[in-house]
Scaffold this active site. Structure first.
Site, PDB file in Angstrom:
ATOM      1  N   GLY A 515       3.001  -7.212  -0.494  1.00  0.00           N
ATOM      2  CA  GLY A 515       2.732  -7.389  -1.915  1.00  0.00           C
ATOM      3  C   GLY A 515       2.353  -6.040  -2.473  1.00  0.00           C
ATOM      4  CG  PHE A 518       6.164  -0.799  -8.426  1.00  0.00           C
ATOM      5  CD1 PHE A 518       6.001  -0.264  -9.690  1.00  0.00           C
ATOM      6  CD2 PHE A 518       6.001   0.021  -7.335  1.00  0.00           C
ATOM      7  CE1 PHE A 518       5.694   1.058  -9.861  1.00  0.00           C
ATOM      8  CE2 PHE A 518       5.690   1.348  -7.496  1.00  0.00           C
ATOM      9  CZ  PHE A 518       5.537   1.881  -8.754  1.00  0.00           C
ATOM     10  N   GLY A 519       5.297  -5.309  -7.497  1.00  0.00           N
ATOM     11  CA  GLY A 519       5.738  -6.677  -7.280  1.00  0.00           C
ATOM     12  C   GLY A 519       5.894  -6.897  -5.785  1.00  0.00           C
ATOM     13  CE  LYS A 541       9.645  -2.105  -4.162  1.00  0.00           C
ATOM     14  NZ  LYS A 541       8.208  -2.014  -3.887  1.00  0.00           N
ATOM     15  CG  ASP A 639       2.045   5.176  -5.881  1.00  0.00           C
ATOM     16  OD1 ASP A 639       0.928   5.621  -5.558  1.00  0.00           O
ATOM     17  OD2 ASP A 639       2.341   3.978  -5.814  1.00  0.00           O
TER      18      ASP A 639
END
Ligand SMILES: *[C@@H]1O[C@H](CO)[C@@H](O)[C@H](O)[C@H]1NC(C)=O
Ligand SMILES: *[C@@H]1O[C@H](CO)[C@@H](O)[C@H](O)[C@H]1NC(C)=O
Ligand SMILES: *[C@@H]1O[C@H](CO)[C@@H](O)[C@H](O)[C@H]1NC(C)=O
Ligand SMILES: *[C@@H]1O[C@H](CO)[C@@H](O)[C@H](O)[C@H]1NC(C)=O
Ligand SMILES: *[C@@H]1O[C@H](CO)[C@@H](O)[C@H](O)[C@H]1NC(C)=O
Ligand SMILES: *[C@@H]1O[C@H](CO)[C@@H](O)[C@H](O)[C@H]1NC(C)=O
Ligand SMILES: *[C@@H]1O[C@H](CO)[C@@H](O)[C@H](O)[C@H]1NC(C)=O
Ligand SMILES: *[C@@H]1O[C@H](CO)[C@@H](O)[C@H](O)[C@H]1NC(C)=O
Length: 818
Positions: A515, A518-519, A541, A639
């Site tokens: 999880g 972004f989803g 995803k 990120d």
């Protein structure tokens, strides 16, 4: 909003210069000047200068604007409010008539009434004001309203505006701006509190609020419906609030932009914060979701970045998912879902992230009427909701019967004693709990199930066989279809899937791989291609919160699709069906993400050898170098952290999730900052508001490189409660020329110390404060390959600050966090 007339004129005239103007022009200018002179005071409301329609008052320095606005242009509700004037996102910081919207701004106005108060008049209902500052005993015609550069609207003496009779800073809405005091006037008993909007489109007071403890202690509390407390800051201990150590007062620290203090006097007590320097925009806001958030405007990203928030877990907010909602504390986004048999009551708000309206039943309960009686759906591993009543029951069955016997009963739980819930279920937590709860649903929700237990089993077994056969046939058929259909829908190198294709590929999203922010990511298998190649394992995803239009989404996705490099995860396809069904299909990596191998010290994962780690470091550097320098459009990953580095079957590194920053657009910072574990990897420029460049990735890469060396998180709490910050330890060892101790102890000394030293030096260069000093990823690759030597790096300033453990908290509190 349109600029004011006065403002426009001023600018026009100041830009024109007359070296030798004809006399009549001079006359004209003088006359015009005389005519508009009074209106040049664009920050003031006076008896003869009401504010109406599309007019806007702008504070002297241009920072804030006051005017009419419409939070949701599909309704005819207008409000008088204050917003930031200089940023594209017209964030509202204060609303006058929160509870009494106006229907038409052109006939309404903000003015000074006969009794000297600032009032809002609705032209259609002209008689009494719909909002007033309500100050008594003001001399007639002696006052003006002024919007100040702090965002404070004041009612002041017309002859001396420093004499303030009323100010909006004493009557906050949901936002607390720098310079404002949040507290209590001990003489009058008046308190200032922040009350959230009801929903993102409705400024009327919602359920969540923040205030100084009404019981008189020095802690701030957040509560639901002004009654139920769900968070407290802890008492003021002199430098900080006891439960908010990261907000330590830092007046003396030149690194910090902020000053905080709690003041407790005989006549008043309040908390105060301010920002050094005018440039940084910050605000505290009690969000619609019940969290207190501290946000900073990051100009380069053109968005608000979340700095800090409480309660840390969204699920700790009372009733955040509303009635019959269920909160998942496992970090999934959104945290809220509906119970089985329920759907969101307000879909629009729900999709915007406001779940407080909760969920509504799909099918009404029968409740003792004729026909089939209601049934129960049991959820295991939950934390029970509020308000259960314990009744006597000898067994689970008796407990169920007791619930069925009362129409208002909606759920029961039996663990030896029987608890019943009546009416709405609030604050049910869905994961990791130890109880189970049975939810009452209409029998029609169990369509296909039998009525007696024996029958249920019989039907289930038969059903399973039949369903399996049907699915098998269906799968075969679908596979063929998918194969041929998919081929027809290839866009560039990417396959455009339908949502149903992906349901098949992932077996209806049954196996979750992770999880992420972004989803969620699901495991899937692409069927064999017609040319006879075997099936392909994929990771699907499901993106959450992409608000881009279809065309732009496709454009961004195909850009990502063109990026191919051995150290970058390959995008294979996508799906876009409306804004809610946006999915990306990636190649799947058998060895999962790097964090598992580095930090999971269980026996199931083998320790990565030094050689493997060095190759991973090099691989990631090459992948990033490609993103930064070699693509047509430079991509900043934004990120980089071990969770986003995936490992293939030979443990070669592949960078995942690149390009998503752009795809998520303005939502990215929200996503970024609601993620756990990201904090330590973010470069300082994310908070100073300077432009984010590829060097932000270099910083994150450096932080991750330290973790590859040590095999643990850079920031770790010691047994004694102190905090270890590995990078500063490593920097010290570099200075001392003895790097052996820095290496992961699990390697038992099996590491090339020359490489270890090189890696630590590179890492130290990467995390320098100034981005210009940090190397490019291309340089990092060359150093790691041993082609270029590297000098001893200076110790980053942050490390010096962090060397003192007391400062650690301060530094990291200056970084966005959950
Ligand atoms: C309402 O706002 C949306 C989004 O800002 C905009 O696209 C739309 O045109 C607006 N509608 C009206 C009637 O102003
Ligand atoms: C002003 O006073 C009126 C009448 O007492 C009250 O209804 C109203 O809510 C008050 N307005 C404000 C902004 O306090
Ligand atoms: C305005 O009021 C302030 C505060 O009461 C006072 O200090 C100041 O002298 C006054 N200015 C003038 C021009 O009267
Ligand atoms: C909120 O509190 C008020 C009074 O304290 C009460 O009347 C009201 O029912 C409460 N609202 C909810 C939704 O419980
Ligand atoms: C804060 O102090 C008050 C008494 O002054 C005490 O009742 C309360 O429990 C304290 N809060 C915390 C979180 O320690
Ligand atoms: C409380 O007293 C201080 C000075 O002792 C004063 O500056 C402040 O304005 C007073 N506050 C209130 C709310 O009266
Ligand atoms: C159902 O339960 C509620 C709450 O305990 C109670 O007030 C009510 O009287 C009960 N109704 C019946 C018919 O027993
Ligand atoms: C059963 O649930 C009740 C109510 O939640 C709780 O008070 C009790 O401790 C639980 N008993 C056991 C044995 O877990």
């Amino acid at each position: 909003m349109a600029a004011t007339r006065g403002g426009r004129r001023r600018r026009l005239w100041s830009s024109s210069s007359f070296s030798c103007p004809p006399p009549f022009l001079v006359m004209l200018v003088i006359i015009s000047c005389l005519l508009v002179a009074p209106s040049l005071a664009v920050d003031t409301v006076a008896v003869d200068r009401p504010l109406s329609g599309g007019q806007v008052l702008v504070s002297k320095g241009g920072k804030f604007a006051l005017g009419f606005f419409q939070p949701d242009n599909s309704s005819q509700h207008w409000y008088m409010g204050i917003w930031y004037n200089k940023i594209p996102d017209t964030t509202k910081v204060w609303v006058a008539n929160r509870q009494a919207p106006l229907s038409d701004p052109s006939t309404s106005h903000l003015t000074i009434s006969r009794d000297g108060n600032l009032v809002l008049l609705d032209g259609r209902r002209a008689t009494s004001p719909i909002w007033s500052t309500n100050v008594t005993g003001i001399a007639v015609k002696s006052t003006v309203g002024v919007i100040l550069d702090t965002g404070n609207l004041v009612l002041a003496d017309a002859s001396n505006t420093s004499v303030v009779l009323w100010q909006s800073f004493d009557h906050f809405g949901d936002t607390w701006l720098p310079g404002g005091k949040l507290g209590r006037n001990k003489l009058t008993g008046e308190v200032t509190h922040l009350v959230a909007w009801k929903s993102y489109n409705d400024p009327s007071p919602g359920m969540f609020s923040l205030e100084l403890d009404p019981d008189g202690s020095s802690q701030y509390v957040m509560s639901w419906n002004m009654s139920r407390q769900y968070w407290s800051s802890g008492n003021w201990t002199g430098g900080m609030f006891s439960k908010v150590p990261e907000m330590m007062a830092s007046n003396a620290d030149p690194v910090s932009l902020y000053t905080f203090d709690y003041v407790d006097r005989d006549n008043e007590s309040y908390f105060y914060y301010d920002v050094k320097g005018e440039v940084v925009l910050t605000r505290f806001v009690v969000d619609v979701t019940g969290q207190l958030r501290f946000m900073t405007w990051v100009d380069s990203a053109s968005t608000w970045v979340l700095f800090w928030s409480e309660p840390k877990s969204q699920c700790d907010v009372y009733s955040v998912c509303g009635a019959f909602g269920v909160c998942n504390a496992d970090g999934s986004i959104p945290a809220c879902g509906c119970l089985r048999g329920f759907t969101p009551r307000r879909t629009k708000e729900w999709l915007m992230g406001d779940h407080t309206a909760g969920c509504a039943r799909n099918a009404a309960l029968n409740c003792g009427g004729g026909g089939v009686s209601d049934r129960f759906f049991t959820m295991p591993n939950v934390n029970l909701p509020d308000g259960g009543l314990i009744v006597t029951a000898a067994s689970g069955h008796d407990c169920e019967v007791a619930c069925l016997g009362n129409c208002s009963c909606t759920a029961y739980s039996y663990n030896g004693s029987c608890s019943l819930w009546h009416g709405e279920l609030i604050s049910l937590r869905g994961s990791g709990g130890e109880s189970s709860i049975s939810i009452r649903l209409a029998a029609s929700e169990f369509a296909g199930d039998g009525n007696t237990k024996k029958l249920v089993i019989g039907v289930t077994v038969a059903g399973v066989v039949v369903v399996a056969a049907v699915v098998a046939v269906f799968l075969l058929v679908r596979r063929r279809k998918l194969r041929t259909k998919a081929l027809r829908r290839v866009e560039g190198s990417l396959t455009a899937f339908t949502y149903r294709d992906l349901q098949m590929v992932t077996r209806n999203f049954s196996e979750k791989l992770g999880g992420g922010a972004f989803g969620s990511v699901f495991k899937g298998t692409l069927p064999a291609a017609p040319d006879g190649t075997t099936t392909t394992p994929v990771a699907v995803k499901k993106l959450e919160g992409v608000r881009q239009g279809e065309k732009q989404f496709r454009a961004e996705v195909s850009t990502i699709g063109t990026i191919q490099h051995v150290n970058l995860i390959r995008l294979l396809g996508f799906c876009t069906e409306g804004a809610t069904r946006r999915l990306l299909v990636y190649e799947q990596m058998p060895n999962g993400s790097l964090d598992r191998h580095l930090f999971d010290h269980g026996s199931s994962t083998r320790v990565l050898s030094w050689d493997t780690r060095y190759q991973i470091a090099l691989g990631v550097a090459r992948g990033l170098d490609y993103l930064h320098e070699k693509c047509r459009d430079c991509i900043i990953h934004c990120d980089i952290k071990p969770e986003n580095i995936l490992l293939d079957d030979t443990f070669a590194a592949k960078v995942a999730d690149f390009g998503l920053a752009k795809l998520m657009g303005r939502d990215f910072s929200r996503v970024l900052t609601t993620m756990r574990g990201t904090v330590g990897y973010l470069a300082p420029e994310w908070i100073t508001g300077t432009a984010i460049t590829t060097k932000a990735d270099v910083f994150s890469y450096g932080m991750m490189l330290f973790e590859l060396v040590s095999g643990r998180r850079n920031v770790e709490q010691r047994q004694d409660g102190g905090v270890d910050f590995f990078p500063s330890t490593a920097a010290r060892m570099l200075v001392d020329g003895d790097i052996k101790g820095a290496v992961d102890a699990r390697l038992g000394g099996e590491a090339d110390l020359g490489e270890v030293e090189r890696a630590c030096k590179v890492a130290c260069w990467c995390v320098q404060d100034g981005e210009a000093v940090r190397p490019t990823m291309g340089m990092v690759v060359q150093v790691l390959e041993g082609l270029v030597d590297v000098n001893a790096p200076p110790t980053p300033r942050a490390f010096k600050v962090l060397g003192d453990q007391a400062n650690y908290v301060k530094f990291f509190s200056a970084l966005p966090s959950l």
